[in-house]
Design an enzyme around this catalytic site. Structure first.
Site, PDB file in Angstrom:
ATOM      1  N   GLY A  46       1.944   9.554   2.179  1.00 41.46           N
ATOM      2  CA  GLY A  46       3.592   9.792   2.502  1.00 41.46           C
ATOM      3  C   GLY A  46       3.945   9.443   3.649  1.00 41.46           C
ATOM      4  O   GLY A  46       3.291   9.382   4.700  1.00 41.46           O
ATOM      5  N   GLN A  51       9.646   9.732  10.916  1.00 42.35           N
ATOM      6  CA  GLN A  51       8.433   9.507  11.425  1.00 42.35           C
ATOM      7  C   GLN A  51       8.566   8.083  11.759  1.00 42.35           C
ATOM      8  O   GLN A  51       7.691   7.401  12.520  1.00 42.35           O
ATOM      9  CB  GLN A  51       7.444   9.498  10.338  1.00 42.35           C
ATOM     10  CG  GLN A  51       7.005  10.813  10.074  1.00 42.35           C
ATOM     11  CD  GLN A  51       5.777  10.823   9.059  1.00 42.35           C
ATOM     12  OE1 GLN A  51       5.987  10.886   7.715  1.00 42.35           O
ATOM     13  NE2 GLN A  51       4.399  10.936   9.478  1.00 42.35           N
ATOM     14  N   CYS A  94      -1.616  14.027   9.224  1.00 40.76           N
ATOM     15  CA  CYS A  94      -0.234  13.458   9.070  1.00 40.76           C
ATOM     16  C   CYS A  94      -0.283  12.033  10.079  1.00 40.76           C
ATOM     17  O   CYS A  94      -0.955  12.185  10.825  1.00 40.76           O
ATOM     18  CB  CYS A  94       0.602  14.441   9.925  1.00 40.76           C
ATOM     19  SG  CYS A  94       2.536  13.916  10.050  1.00 40.76           S
ATOM     20  N   GLU A 137       6.271  16.235   3.281  1.00 44.86           N
ATOM     21  CA  GLU A 137       7.273  15.056   3.679  1.00 44.86           C
ATOM     22  C   GLU A 137       8.694  15.840   3.656  1.00 44.86           C
ATOM     23  O   GLU A 137       9.276  15.482   4.479  1.00 44.86           O
ATOM     24  CB  GLU A 137       7.197  14.025   2.785  1.00 44.86           C
ATOM     25  CG  GLU A 137       5.932  13.147   2.481  1.00 44.86           C
ATOM     26  CD  GLU A 137       5.249  12.695   3.971  1.00 44.86           C
ATOM     27  OE1 GLU A 137       6.048  12.624   4.832  1.00 44.86           O
ATOM     28  OE2 GLU A 137       3.985  12.848   3.873  1.00 44.86           O
TER      29      GLU A 137
HETATM   30 NI    NI Z   1       3.232  13.896   7.866  1.00 43.32          NI
END
Ligand code: NI
Length: 170
Positions: A46, A51, A94, A137
């Site tokens: 994801g 990001q 992550c 997310e």
């Molecule tokens: Ni993440």
């Protein structure tokens, strides 16, 4: 399509609340494609637009198993419209907190309303890994990282490790 650099915590954009997109036009569709390519290149399941430094409410997920056909889902303005009372614990990681993992408790199932890559409104009902991934997310769009669910002690330990790694690889 393009592979974009992924921001690592602590970065101010990762803590911002992202803005909704007005509509999924060609620009947003291209952003979604770039995010899918970036997610695959980073071997993630994801990715959220913040990001890659874009504070917009866009996420992509793909939880297909090894050997299965890739099945990317592109979501703009995703919104959790229902979540189960039943909760589950899942180990999460992550791409913005590289190589760190921790157990997080979340609802087992969710229903998410969103706009797809053609600007069509859709709903998806998910459980298991997909439900966890969608919630993780969507959290990114609200400036929340999985480490924010941990104790302050554990969170700081993880963030320090990440900083140390970043310095070592810089
Ligand atoms: Ni993440």
């Amino acid at each position: 399509m393009a592979v974009l650099p992924i921001l690592v915590a602590p970065h101010p954009v990762l803590k911002q609340k992202a803005k909704p997109v007005a509509a999924v036009d060609a620009r947003v569709a291209k952003l979604m494609d770039d995010m899918v390519e970036t997610m695959y290149a980073a071997k993630g399941i994801g990715l959220a637009a913040p990001q890659i430094g874009r504070s917009e409410r866009v996420i992509v997920v793909d939880v297909h198993e090894k050997g299965e056909t890739p099945n990317p889902i592109r979501l703009a303005n995703p919104e959790i419209v229902w979540s189960s009372e039943e909760k589950g614990i899942c180990e999460e990681g992550c791409l913005s907190v590289p190589e760190q993992y921790a157990e997080v408790t979340r609802p087992l199932s969710v229903r998410v309303r969103y706009l797809d890559e053609k600007n069509e409104p859709r709903e998806i009902e998910a459980d298991g890994m997909l439900a966890t991934c969608l919630q993780h997310e969507i959290d990114h769009l609200n400036g929340v990282l999985f480490v924010d669910y941990l104790s302050l002690l554990k969170r700081n330990m993880i963030l320090r490790k990440v900083q140390k790694q970043q310095k070592a690889s810089a």
